[in-house]
Every structure is written in C-alpha cells, then in structure tokens.
Design an enzyme around this catalytic site. Structure first.
Site, PDB file in Angstrom:
ATOM      1  N   GLY A  15       0.821  -1.207   0.000  1.00 37.17           N
ATOM      2  CA  GLY A  15       0.000   0.000   0.000  1.00 37.17           C
ATOM      3  C   GLY A  15       0.853   1.254   0.000  1.00 37.17           C
ATOM      4  N   ARG A  76       1.104  -5.340  -5.618  1.00 42.09           N
ATOM      5  CA  ARG A  76       1.335  -6.597  -4.913  1.00 42.09           C
ATOM      6  C   ARG A  76       1.489  -7.686  -5.963  1.00 42.09           C
ATOM      7  NH1 ARG A  76      -2.084  -3.649  -1.446  1.00 42.09           N
ATOM      8  NH2 ARG A  76      -1.378  -3.608   0.721  1.00 42.09           N
ATOM      9  N   ASP A 107       5.089  -4.974   6.075  1.00 44.73           N
ATOM     10  CA  ASP A 107       5.509  -6.322   6.434  1.00 44.73           C
ATOM     11  C   ASP A 107       5.483  -7.284   5.248  1.00 44.73           C
ATOM     12  OD1 ASP A 107       2.764  -6.363   6.258  1.00 44.73           O
ATOM     13  OD2 ASP A 107       2.419  -7.303   8.196  1.00 44.73           O
ATOM     14  N   THR A 130       4.340   2.646   5.672  1.00 45.15           N
ATOM     15  CA  THR A 130       2.959   2.199   5.760  1.00 45.15           C
ATOM     16  C   THR A 130       2.203   3.110   6.718  1.00 45.15           C
ATOM     17  OG1 THR A 130       1.495   0.446   6.610  1.00 45.15           O
ATOM     18  CG2 THR A 130       3.737   0.491   7.473  1.00 45.15           C
ATOM     19  N   ASP A 132      -0.174   2.333   8.579  1.00 46.50           N
ATOM     20  CA  ASP A 132      -0.714   1.597   9.731  1.00 46.50           C
ATOM     21  C   ASP A 132       0.174   1.649  10.971  1.00 46.50           C
ATOM     22  OD1 ASP A 132      -3.004   0.798   8.354  1.00 46.50           O
ATOM     23  OD2 ASP A 132      -2.015  -0.975   7.534  1.00 46.50           O
ATOM     24  N   ASP A 134       2.350  -0.379  12.015  1.00 50.51           N
ATOM     25  CA  ASP A 134       2.241  -1.680  12.674  1.00 50.51           C
ATOM     26  C   ASP A 134       3.507  -2.533  12.567  1.00 50.51           C
ATOM     27  OD1 ASP A 134       2.054  -2.063   9.945  1.00 50.51           O
ATOM     28  OD2 ASP A 134       0.377  -3.471  10.041  1.00 50.51           O
ATOM     29  N   ARG A 176      -6.731  -2.730   9.458  1.00 44.34           N
ATOM     30  CA  ARG A 176      -7.351  -4.051   9.461  1.00 44.34           C
ATOM     31  C   ARG A 176      -6.872  -4.898  10.632  1.00 44.34           C
ATOM     32  NH1 ARG A 176      -5.637  -5.410   4.971  1.00 44.34           N
ATOM     33  NH2 ARG A 176      -3.982  -6.853   5.528  1.00 44.34           N
TER      34      ARG A 176
END
Length: 328
Positions: A15, A76, A107, A130, A132, A134, A176
């Site tokens: 992303g 991707r 990741d 990213t 996120d 995360d 998510r």
C-alpha cells in the site's frame, strides 16, 4: 568477502503511503553523494520480475519531496510469491547488474525480501513505509503521521455536521489488524468511543457508554472505528444495531477509505523519510543486509528485519484510559 555495492535497486511495494517519494529522493541522492548508481523498479517486485526500471540520479527526483503516492508506483505481485517468479527476479537483477536492494514498504514487502534474500543471497535493507504504523523496530513508519492528520481533519469536519443535526457518527478508518490510526486520531479529535482490533469493547459496553453520553447532556457523539474492529461484522451493521437499541440516536456512517493514503506528506514524514533513506543507503554500502532502519527515541536505528515483521508493535493502552477519562 562481501561484494562491494556499486549499483542499488529501489522499489516501493504494498500500500502506498505519504512520504514514500521523500524516501525515494533520499535514497537516490544518498547514492549520488556516495557515487553509487541507483535504479528504480516500477510496481514493486513485479517490476523486478519484468525488468521494468529507470535510472535515477539526483536531478531525476527533484520536486517530489512534497508529493503523495510514489513515482515508482506500487503493486502486490502474486508471481513473486512463487519460486519461478523469484527466479525471474534474480535473473532480472543480474542482467541489470544490481548489487543490493532497498525496499520501501510494510511487512508484506519485507517478508518477500527475506525469502528472496535467503534464496539468492541478495543484500537488502528495508525502509518502513505504511500508514498503519504496525511494524516493530520503529516508533513511526513513513506515512503514519500524515494519515493521522488527514483523519483528524476529516473528523473535525464531520463533528460540525454531527453537532448541527444532533447525530451519532461512526467513522471508519484504516487498520485491518492494528488500531494505531483509530486510537491516536480518536484521542486527537475528541471521540466519545474508539473501537480497535486489539481491545474488544463489546456491544453492551458500547451501548452503555453512548447512553452515558446522552445522560451527561451530549447531543451528538463520534465513534471512531478501526476497520479491523471485531464488535460487528462491519461498521454499517454496528450502526444499525445501535440505532435499533438506542432510538434517540440518529446514527450515520462515514468510511474515510483511501483518502487516508493520499495527500502531501507532513513535515514529520518528510524528515523521517529523509533520515531513514540516507541511513538505508549507508547500511547497505557498509555491507549490512536483512536489516530495517527505523526511528526509536528520535534516533535512527537498525533492527533485524525478520524480528521486525514477526514482533507485534504494541498499542498504547494508556491512550485508551485517557480516552475514557476525557469522554465524560
């Protein structure tokens, strides 16, 4: 003895995130500074497989530090997940005389790099990009700060209409598997409730909280919902449930979606991307591999990339406590 790095390959994958272009710029100009050639592959790993790349120099990345998205595109690649696909990628890198890779992504991008590196002994360094936030090994990922500001700005606008019409708004944000955006944006925007995957609030507690807000005199409320929250099947079902059980509330749903990925990166993300991009090049030229660069305690550090993708980045539960206190 490790082969010296004379030519670096660069990709953005997964992303997109605001600040990726700033990281590209930093990598390319650091390569130029150290007199190392740099090429950028388009569309991530798929571009490596297809040999779709362009030569990059200091002038080719001018005026991109303020632009969102990524000039190298992102994708991707299902083909890269196969041994045959990775074999094609290795042959492509060999034909292009690439000595090492710098991977900008999350990741999934890093996992692909680990497998590829082990199979073909290709040196690589990861830069976490990213929204996120995360990934372990860094306090902030590139794009996270910009996404937070985008979300807070949107919530501020939605609150204006919520207050005008005495409405309850459920605002779904990205995340998510991780609730970093929802938690921090919720606190920053003064949300009454914050729903994240890491903390199962439960429907009963949510209803009680909203009833409490009503009793305290609040005529409108904001509930920030991470897309991975597990209370309901989706945010629309959640809003319907609340409307059925709390008829005094007129519930509405706003899904912010991909607007969170776009826009000009914040100053913080531009500086972070610049610091991490330079460090990534220096680590690669120093013979390092299988590492990720990150920011911890405002210092640029490196960590084992496999550990970074296997270790969870813990949510700050202190912010949940603060949110409960401030939502009275």
């Amino acid at each position: 003895m490790k082969k010296p790095i004379k030519k670096v390959g660069l990709i953005t994958s997964g992303g997109d995130a605001p600040g990726m272009n700033a990281a590209i710029r930093a990598v390319v100009r650091a390569c130029s500074y150290y007199k190392v050639k740099c090429v950028g592959f388009y569309r991530g790993y798929q571009g490596i497989i297809e040999g779709d790349y362009t030569d990059l120099d200091a002038r080719s990345v001018k005026n991109i530090i303020s632009k969102g998205g990524t000039i190298l595109k992102s994708a991707r690649s299902t083909e890269f997940r196969t041994k045959e696909g990775r074999k094609k990628a290795q042959e492509s890198l060999k034909a292009a005389e690439i000595d090492g890779l710098i991977l900008i992504g999350g990741d999934g991008t890093f996992t692909g790099g680990v497998v590829f590196g082990k199979e073909y002994n290709i040196p690589f360094i990861g830069i976490p990009g990213t929204i996120d936030n995360d990934i372990a090994g860094t306090s902030f990922t590139i794009g996270y700060d910009t996404a937070l500001n985008t979300v807070v700005d949107a919530i501020d606008k939605i609150r204006d209409t919520a207050s005008s019409h005495n409405r309850l708004f459920f605002i779904e944000v990205m995340g998510r598997d991780a609730g970093f955006i929802a938690l921090n944006a919720g606190v920053g925007a003064g949300a009454e409730e914050i729903l994240i995957p890491e903390e199962d609030l439960g429907l009963d507690r949510l209803l009680e909280s909203l009833k409490k807000s009503k009793r305290s005199g609040k005529t409108s409320s904001i509930v920030v919902v991470s897309e991975g929250d597990k209370i309901g099947k989706n945010v629309f079902e959640l809003a319907e449930y609340v409307s059925d059980n709390l008829p005094d509330y007129e519930a509405r749903v706003s899904v912010l979606g991909h607007m969170q990925r776009g826009g000009s990166p914040s100053c913080f993300d531009r500086v972070l991307a610049s610091r991490l991009g330079v460090k990534a090049v220096e680590e690669l030229l120093d013979g390092k591999s299988n590492q990720m660069v990150g920011l911890v305690n405002n210092k640029v550090v490196t960590s084992d990339i496999e550990k970074a993708i296997k270790t969870s980045h813990d949510i700050n539960r202190e912010l949940l406590r603060i949110s409960d206190i401030l939502s009275v």
